[in-house]
Design an enzyme around this catalytic site. Structure first.
Site, PDB file in Angstrom:
ATOM      1  N   GLU A 180       0.822  -1.199   0.000  1.00  0.00           N
ATOM      2  CA  GLU A 180       0.000   0.000   0.000  1.00  0.00           C
ATOM      3  C   GLU A 180       0.864   1.261   0.000  1.00  0.00           C
ATOM      4  OE1 GLU A 180      -2.105  -3.469   1.734  1.00  0.00           O
ATOM      5  OE2 GLU A 180      -0.152  -2.544   2.051  1.00  0.00           O
ATOM      6  N   ALA A 186       5.917 -35.921 -13.687  1.00  0.00           N
ATOM      7  CA  ALA A 186       5.916 -35.984 -15.148  1.00  0.00           C
ATOM      8  C   ALA A 186       5.709 -37.441 -15.542  1.00  0.00           C
ATOM      9  CB  ALA A 186       7.236 -35.452 -15.703  1.00  0.00           C
ATOM     10  N   TRP A 204      14.955 -38.241 -19.834  1.00  0.00           N
ATOM     11  CA  TRP A 204      13.999 -37.276 -19.327  1.00  0.00           C
ATOM     12  C   TRP A 204      12.642 -37.601 -19.935  1.00  0.00           C
ATOM     13  CZ3 TRP A 204      15.342 -34.193 -15.514  1.00  0.00           C
ATOM     14  CH2 TRP A 204      16.698 -33.879 -15.336  1.00  0.00           C
ATOM     15  N   GLU A 224       7.957 -34.051  -4.916  1.00  0.00           N
ATOM     16  CA  GLU A 224       8.476 -34.608  -6.168  1.00  0.00           C
ATOM     17  C   GLU A 224       8.875 -36.060  -5.952  1.00  0.00           C
ATOM     18  OE1 GLU A 224      10.837 -32.308  -8.889  1.00  0.00           O
ATOM     19  OE2 GLU A 224      10.833 -30.602  -7.507  1.00  0.00           O
ATOM     20  N   GLY A 240       8.139 -40.424  -5.521  1.00  0.00           N
ATOM     21  CA  GLY A 240       7.634 -41.528  -6.320  1.00  0.00           C
ATOM     22  C   GLY A 240       6.217 -41.912  -5.933  1.00  0.00           C
TER      23      GLY A 240
END
Length: 597
Positions: free
Chosen positions: A82, A193, A209, A327, A329
């Site tokens: 602010e 992923a 990867w 991250e 398993g």
């Protein structure tokens, strides 16, 4: 109203609604909603640059709907959003409307955020959500209204679909703090992923990867927004990860390894703590010899009676962590989901097929046998990242803050035996806590001498800045002088601490030889200057007379009280010593006044 189009913003946490150009003409609330969303966007500007903290953004808009000034809180201990927005707007602040994604949280007694709006002549304030912490909730709103400023809170003073979407942005941008306040565990995000056929590795365990380089860059961004990254023992054995943010500057999260048996390798990237710390959570009594080995490497080991995700997250909540990135398993992911500690899932899906009946999947056994038992994500967002598809959504909704939790006064009326103000022990730790101003990280600049020459005074942004810089004062080495200057100009206490601790660990020759002997005195002098400079802090300290003050850091066994009270609590001791000195001075002053009369 025109249909809303969904997109995933640059933030991996937020999926926001965007308005088409004609909405402002067709919806009287569209302008307010647009500026509130802008304030939420602004509040994230420091993500990845400093340790996670409550996110505040402010937009000052003129009566004609033009932006006159903007600001965001960079970190705890820096100038409020602010105040920055008012400074940017200048004379255009008078009669303007200030848009805040969240009610200000002035927990240090100086009310800078509110006073800056009042003094600038702001005529109206629109607040996205009230502050989630109970001791701050509603205080700033009441103070603004007491000065005759019109205050509107989304969802309370007016409602519409477009305002609800804007309010949702405000909830999401501070999801970690809200979850901390409501569920007493850090906000946890599960990231993985996988291939198109749902595998996170080949049958051999090889996983590098799966996703593209662009997707991995997004993962680094996620890490940079987190207090810590957590993996299981199998990930350490199979992948030997580094778990760094790899952006070359700013905040790097702590690495956490959960391992019940401590069946871990002696050589691992995570045991290198020269740049960032590693914590290993394990079952009590597991492989004591290996625990000693980890300790020799500088790795912190924390034992639990029962090692499970819920216990571990409650512990890191006590340590003040707001957000955790998982991250791990599939086995640990399933355990974390089953324990109810995962709040959001972010999945990168690569257009690849690896096959294999024994190839691991991202989530292990959950005990579900019918599709009707499947967990459904809510607020799902989709984005293409290079060749990959990013799918994200919440397993648990961000708690809604509209239901009002009974105040302490109301609780006392229900049960007179409950009176928080008669506690014999007062805990403080993070600067947003009730007694957060006691912290050496609180945003109170002090003027203290530099070096051994008492006539060379400098302004230090916090006691922590002053304390960390003194590690290197008087050392005849250009690198030591450079370290002092970097600490002095650090934008936040967190960054000053990071610089000081890293230099001390990596280049111990730069630290003054008498540091261990003088560090308590240095901290005391910094604290005394702070409480002597700010009368309201001195009053708050004196109000705790009769109570034991404990710095509630469970991992700092020197300045803090430790997890189970085993810490030395030197910070609490110094504050109590200072309080005794002030009380003695008050007593002498009162006696002298009485004699004079």
């Amino acid at each position: 109203m025109a249909a809303l189009s969904l997109r995933l913003c640059s933030s991996p946490l937020i999926c926001r609604a965007t308005l088409s150009n004609g909405d402002n003409l067709r919806n009287p609330h569209a302008t307010d909603a647009s500026f509130i969303r802008r304030a939420a966007d602004l509040s994230e500007m420091s993500a990845g640059l400093t340790s996670p903290h409550p996110n505040f953004g402010c937009v000052i808009a003129t009566s004609s709907g033009k932006v006159a000034g903007e600001g965001y809180l960079y970190a705890q201990g820096t100038k409020p959003a602010e105040a920055l927005a008012v400074e940017a707007a200048g004379e255009f602040s008078r009669g303007s409307t200030a848009y805040l994604n969240m009610e200000p949280g002035d927990c240090h007694g100086d009310h800078t955020a509110v006073s800056s709006l009042v003094q600038a002549g702001v005529g109206r304030v629109v607040v996205g959500i009230r502050h989630p912490l109970q001791h701050l909730r509603g205080s700033a709103i009441r103070e603004l209204r007491s000065h005759g400023i019109e205050v509107n809170v989304l969802g309370e003073d007016f409602q519409s679909k477009v305002l609800e979407d804007a309010r949702k942005c405000c909830l999401l941008v501070n999801a970690p703090l809200i979850h901390r306040a409501c569920s007493r565990v850090p906000f946890s995000l599960l990231k993985y992923a996988m291939t198109l056929d749902g595998k996170i590795a080949a049958s051999s365990g090889h996983a590098a990867w799966i996703s593209s380089k662009l997707s991995r860059t997004r993962v680094f961004e996620l890490r940079g927004r987190s207090d810590a990254v957590i993996v299981g023992g199998n990930t350490v054995r199979q992948d030997d990860p580094r778990l760094t943010a790899r952006h070359g500057q700013g905040h790097t999260p702590t690495r956490i390894v959960m391992s019940q048996s401590l069946d871990l390798p002696e050589k691992a990237n995570l045991w290198d703590v020269s740049e960032v710390s590693t914590i290993v959570a394990t079952q009590r009594g597991a492989r004591k010899s290996y625990q000693k080995f980890l300790a020799s490497k500088g790795v912190e080991v924390v034992e639990f009676d029962m090692l499970n995700p819920r216990e571990v997250m409650e512990y890191f909540h006590q340590r003040g962590y707001l957000s955790i990135l998982w991250e791990c398993g599939g086995t640990l992911a399933a355990s974390a989901i089953a324990s109810g500690v995962i709040h959001k899932v972010v999945a990168f899906i690569a257009p690849k097929i690896i096959g294999g009946s024994k190839a691991p999947s991202p989530v292990g056994e959950l005990g579900m046998v019918e599709m009707t038992q499947a967990l459904n994500l809510i607020d799902v967002c989709y984005e293409q990242v290079g060749p990959d598809m990013l799918v994200s959504g919440f397993l648990q909704p961000v708690p809604d803050l509209l239901p009002v939790i009974p105040s302490e006064d109301a609780t006392f009326e229900i049960d007179p035996s409950v009176n928080p103000f008669e506690s014999s022990i007062i805990f403080f730790y993070k600067t947003w806590d009730l007694y957060g101003s006691f912290s050496n990280f609180s945003p109170h600049p002090i003027r203290m001498p530099y070096g051994e020459e008492n006539d060379d005074y400098r302004t230090w942004s916090s006691v922590e800045h002053y304390y960390q810089a003194n590690k290197f004062v008087g050392v005849e080495n250009p690198l030591a002088h450079d370290s002092v200057e970097k600490i002095r100009t650090a934008r936040s206490p967190e960054e000053a601490a990071l610089i000081g601790r890293s230099k001390q660990r990596q280049q111990p020759e730069l630290v003054r030889s008498d540091w261990e002997d003088v560090k308590i005195e240095v901290m005391y002098m910094g604290l005394k200057c702070k409480f002597s400079t700010y009368p309201h802090l001195k009053t708050m300290l004196l109000s705790t007379a009769g109570s034991v003050l404990v710095e509630a850091s469970p991992h700092d066994l020197f300045w803090g009280g430790g997890r189970e009270g085993e810490g030395l609590n030197y910070l609490g001791r110094l504050l109590m010593q200072l309080r005794s000195e002030y009380l003695a001075e008050s007593s002498v002053s009162a006696e002298n006044t009485s004699l004079a009369l």
